[in-house]
Design a protein around this motif. Structure first.
Motif, mmCIF file in Angstrom:
data_model
loop_
_atom_site.group_PDB
_atom_site.id
_atom_site.type_symbol
_atom_site.label_atom_id
_atom_site.label_comp_id
_atom_site.label_asym_id
_atom_site.label_seq_id
_atom_site.Cartn_x
_atom_site.Cartn_y
_atom_site.Cartn_z
ATOM 1 N N HIS A 24 4.526 17.570 6.270
ATOM 2 C CA HIS A 24 5.269 16.620 7.086
ATOM 3 C C HIS A 24 4.646 15.233 6.949
ATOM 4 C CE1 HIS A 24 6.251 20.478 9.090
ATOM 5 N NE2 HIS A 24 7.420 19.908 9.306
ATOM 6 N N VAL A 25 5.469 14.228 7.123
ATOM 7 C CA VAL A 25 4.999 12.849 7.199
ATOM 8 C C VAL A 25 5.464 12.292 8.540
ATOM 9 C CG1 VAL A 25 7.026 12.058 5.902
ATOM 10 C CG2 VAL A 25 5.045 10.553 6.169
ATOM 11 N N ALA A 26 4.535 11.706 9.290
ATOM 12 C CA ALA A 26 4.830 11.148 10.615
ATOM 13 C C ALA A 26 4.513 9.663 10.584
ATOM 14 C CB ALA A 26 4.011 11.843 11.695
ATOM 15 N N PHE A 27 5.539 8.837 10.772
ATOM 16 C CA PHE A 27 5.371 7.388 10.806
ATOM 17 C C PHE A 27 5.022 6.952 12.229
ATOM 18 C CE2 PHE A 27 8.240 8.260 7.287
ATOM 19 C CZ PHE A 27 7.655 7.553 6.259
ATOM 20 N N ALA A 28 3.969 6.151 12.342
ATOM 21 C CA ALA A 28 3.502 5.710 13.654
ATOM 22 C C ALA A 28 4.438 4.632 14.186
ATOM 23 C CB ALA A 28 2.077 5.182 13.563
ATOM 24 N N ALA A 29 5.208 4.980 15.205
ATOM 25 C CA ALA A 29 6.121 4.032 15.838
ATOM 26 C C ALA A 29 6.288 4.439 17.295
ATOM 27 C CB ALA A 29 7.480 4.017 15.135
ATOM 28 N N ILE A 30 6.188 3.481 18.186
ATOM 29 C CA ILE A 30 6.339 3.743 19.621
ATOM 30 C C ILE A 30 7.801 3.526 19.995
ATOM 31 C CG2 ILE A 30 5.615 3.077 21.933
ATOM 32 C CD1 ILE A 30 2.996 2.108 20.755
ATOM 33 N N PRO A 31 8.524 4.569 20.342
ATOM 34 C CA PRO A 31 9.934 4.388 20.695
ATOM 35 C C PRO A 31 10.075 3.708 22.050
ATOM 36 C CG PRO A 31 9.282 6.661 21.047
ATOM 37 C CD PRO A 31 8.111 5.976 20.412
ATOM 38 N N ALA A 32 11.231 3.108 22.248
ATOM 39 C CA ALA A 32 11.493 2.442 23.524
ATOM 40 C C ALA A 32 11.630 3.490 24.622
ATOM 41 C CB ALA A 32 12.766 1.608 23.425
ATOM 42 N N PRO A 33 11.066 3.246 25.819
ATOM 43 C CA PRO A 33 11.191 4.221 26.904
ATOM 44 C C PRO A 33 12.632 4.350 27.367
ATOM 45 C CG PRO A 33 10.217 2.189 27.711
ATOM 46 C CD PRO A 33 10.294 2.054 26.221
ATOM 47 N N PRO A 42 11.716 3.963 11.511
ATOM 48 C CA PRO A 42 11.640 2.801 12.409
ATOM 49 C C PRO A 42 11.081 1.572 11.709
ATOM 50 C CG PRO A 42 10.756 4.773 13.466
ATOM 51 C CD PRO A 42 10.955 5.109 12.029
ATOM 52 N N ALA A 43 11.533 0.432 12.141
ATOM 53 C CA ALA A 43 11.038 -0.823 11.589
ATOM 54 C C ALA A 43 9.653 -1.138 12.161
ATOM 55 C CB ALA A 43 12.011 -1.952 11.903
ATOM 56 N N GLY A 44 8.874 -1.898 11.416
ATOM 57 C CA GLY A 44 7.559 -2.312 11.873
ATOM 58 C C GLY A 44 6.484 -1.257 11.739
ATOM 59 N N HIS A 96 0.817 -1.206 0.000
ATOM 60 C CA HIS A 96 0.000 0.000 0.000
ATOM 61 C C HIS A 96 0.860 1.269 0.000
ATOM 62 C CE1 HIS A 96 -2.643 -3.125 1.794
ATOM 63 N NE2 HIS A 96 -3.553 -2.550 1.032
ATOM 64 N N TRP A 97 2.024 1.207 0.558
ATOM 65 C CA TRP A 97 2.918 2.353 0.603
ATOM 66 C C TRP A 97 4.343 1.831 0.777
ATOM 67 C CZ3 TRP A 97 5.963 3.282 4.953
ATOM 68 C CH2 TRP A 97 5.632 2.533 6.097
ATOM 69 N N ALA A 98 5.316 2.722 0.614
ATOM 70 C CA ALA A 98 6.719 2.328 0.750
ATOM 71 C C ALA A 98 7.547 3.560 1.046
ATOM 72 C CB ALA A 98 7.220 1.635 -0.519
ATOM 73 N N VAL A 99 8.739 3.343 1.563
ATOM 74 C CA VAL A 99 9.680 4.421 1.841
ATOM 75 C C VAL A 99 11.077 3.908 1.534
ATOM 76 C CG1 VAL A 99 9.896 3.787 4.292
ATOM 77 C CG2 VAL A 99 10.458 6.110 3.563
ATOM 78 N N ARG A 100 11.904 4.773 0.984
ATOM 79 C CA ARG A 100 13.261 4.380 0.632
ATOM 80 C C ARG A 100 14.192 5.576 0.785
ATOM 81 N NH1 ARG A 100 12.119 3.638 -5.876
ATOM 82 N NH2 ARG A 100 11.859 5.858 -6.382
ATOM 83 N N ARG A 101 15.471 5.249 0.932
ATOM 84 C CA ARG A 101 16.501 6.274 1.086
ATOM 85 C C ARG A 101 17.241 6.436 -0.230
ATOM 86 N NH1 ARG A 101 21.093 6.355 5.891
ATOM 87 N NH2 ARG A 101 21.941 8.441 5.454
#
Length: 400
Positions: free
Chosen positions: A161-170, A144-146, A114-119
């Motif tokens: 802006h684009v914001a990828f939903a990812a929960i960082p480690a505390p 972030p992965a996942g 459905h979507w993709a991102v690349r460097r």
């Protein structure tokens, strides 16, 4: 959320704005449907029924069918989730979205299909958006992965802006056992019980002067004119610069506190209620509306809510909220509560023991002490004796 700056071409920007318009149109229709519900009427349509209505609308209107069904259905899903949060009591009721103010949409799906991102290079990357194509972004850090979803937004200054939903480690606790109290204020944004005074950055004096000139120019501009739109855009750019500085300060301050202290104590304040307008209604108009509006702007500019929110994200379970009653009137040395002890905004001088300190630092030490009592009362065994009582002033008495 990992946020990146988008750099769309003019054609891609027009396509993104169409996605935003479609998502806003679908959201506002759902809000209108639920606003017609009254006791005794049939229930408002749910997500499945709204999806069927969306299919019929796309068949009837070509401009809606030209958009992405993924974007439009996700707007309905987001609205259903917002209504569920409203009925759970955790959020407010979903309201209308306005063009130019709430521009954005969300994409949820499998990465690669459905979507993709690349460097592309050291500082440049691309994200693939449905019916838009590959849009360039500033590669400030790895994605972030996942990640399974992202949100595209456009602020009032015209930045994407684009914001990828990812929960960082505390952030792990340092294990030192130290507790810090944080007193939030207007003149001093955050005073620590260690004696440190922190202030959120604002616009510099030349920028504030330019903002005042633009606001006077805006007051003279005719509504709907091109000149008014240009002035509004210039004001939005200044406001965005101030918001960026405040957000950067919140991120750095919250990260440092999470790394340095085991327990972070703050006052239990309802910032949303505190910054509510005092305008009132036509029947019962409010009083001191201009002064209250200035206070609301100062509170929001200090980042009270943002700081605590980020602390809870980075140090979950280590943020303790204490009752704010009498924290600014109590002496942190002897515990005497006296309203006249705070001689000014910055000076606290105890009328009982003579202890003097910065008023916000004294309040922060009271917050830290109250947090220590709350933690010990919750986790530690109860010992005989008044160990959890408020500190009381020393009373001199004669013994016979």
């Amino acid at each position: 959320m990992s946020r990146y700056r988008l750099q769309p071409t003019p054609a891609q920007e027009r396509a993104l704005l169409e996605h935003c318009a479609h998502a806003r149109f679908v959201w506002n229709l759902a809000v209108e449907q639920h606003s017609h519900w009254r006791p005794g009427r049939a229930g408002a349509p749910g997500f499945a029924e709204q999806c069927r209505q969306l299919t019929e609308a796309r068949a009837a209107f070509a401009w809606l069918a030209a958009g992405s069904i993924i974007v439009q259905q996700q707007a309905l899903k987001d609205f259903a989730r917002a209504m569920a949060n409203f009925f759970d009591g955790t959020h407010g009721r979903p309201s209308w979205r306005k063009a130019g103010r709430h521009e954005g949409f969300r994409i949820v799906g499998v990465r690669g299909r459905h979507w993709a991102v690349r460097r592309l290079s050291r500082r440049v990357g691309e994200v693939r958006i449905p019916k838009v194509g590959w849009v360039r972004l500033r590669w400030s850090r790895p994605v972030p992965a996942g990640v399974k979803s992202f949100r595209i937004t456009r602020d009032r200054a015209g930045r994407w802006h684009v914001a990828f939903a990812a929960i960082p480690a505390p952030i792990p606790a340092p294990g030192t056992g130290e507790t810090v109290g944080v007193d939030r204020g207007v003149v001093v944004s955050a005073a620590l019980s260690t004696g440190e005074l922190l202030s959120a950055p604002t616009l510099r004096e030349p920028e504030q002067a330019r903002l005042r000139r633009l606001q006077r120019k805006l007051a003279r501009a005719r509504r709907g004119s091109l000149r008014r739109a240009k002035v509004n855009a210039a004001i939005a750019r200044l406001k965005a610069r101030e918001a960026d500085r405040r957000k950067d300060w919140v991120e750095k301050t919250s990260t440092r506190l999470a790394w340095q202290f085991d327990v972070i104590a703050v006052e239990d304040l309802n910032v949303r209620a505190m910054t509510r307008s005092a305008r009132g209604t036509r029947e019962t108009p409010g009083r001191n509306v201009a002064a209250k509006a200035g206070l609301n702007r100062a509170i929001l500019a200090s980042g009270w809510g943002q700081l605590v929110e980020r602390l809870e994200h980075k140090a979950p379970g280590r943020v303790v909220k204490v009752n704010p009653a009498f924290t600014s009137q109590r002496c942190s040395a002897c515990g005497t509560v006296e309203r006249n002890s705070r001689e000014s905004q910055a000076l606290f001088r105890c009328r009982s023991c003579g202890y003097a300190d910065h008023a916000d630092v004294n309040a922060a030490r009271n917050i830290a002490r109250a947090a220590g009592r709350a933690v010990s009362a919750r986790e530690g065994p109860r010992i005989a004796g008044p160990v959890h009582r408020e500190p009381q002033p020393a009373l001199l008495s004669t013994q016979s």
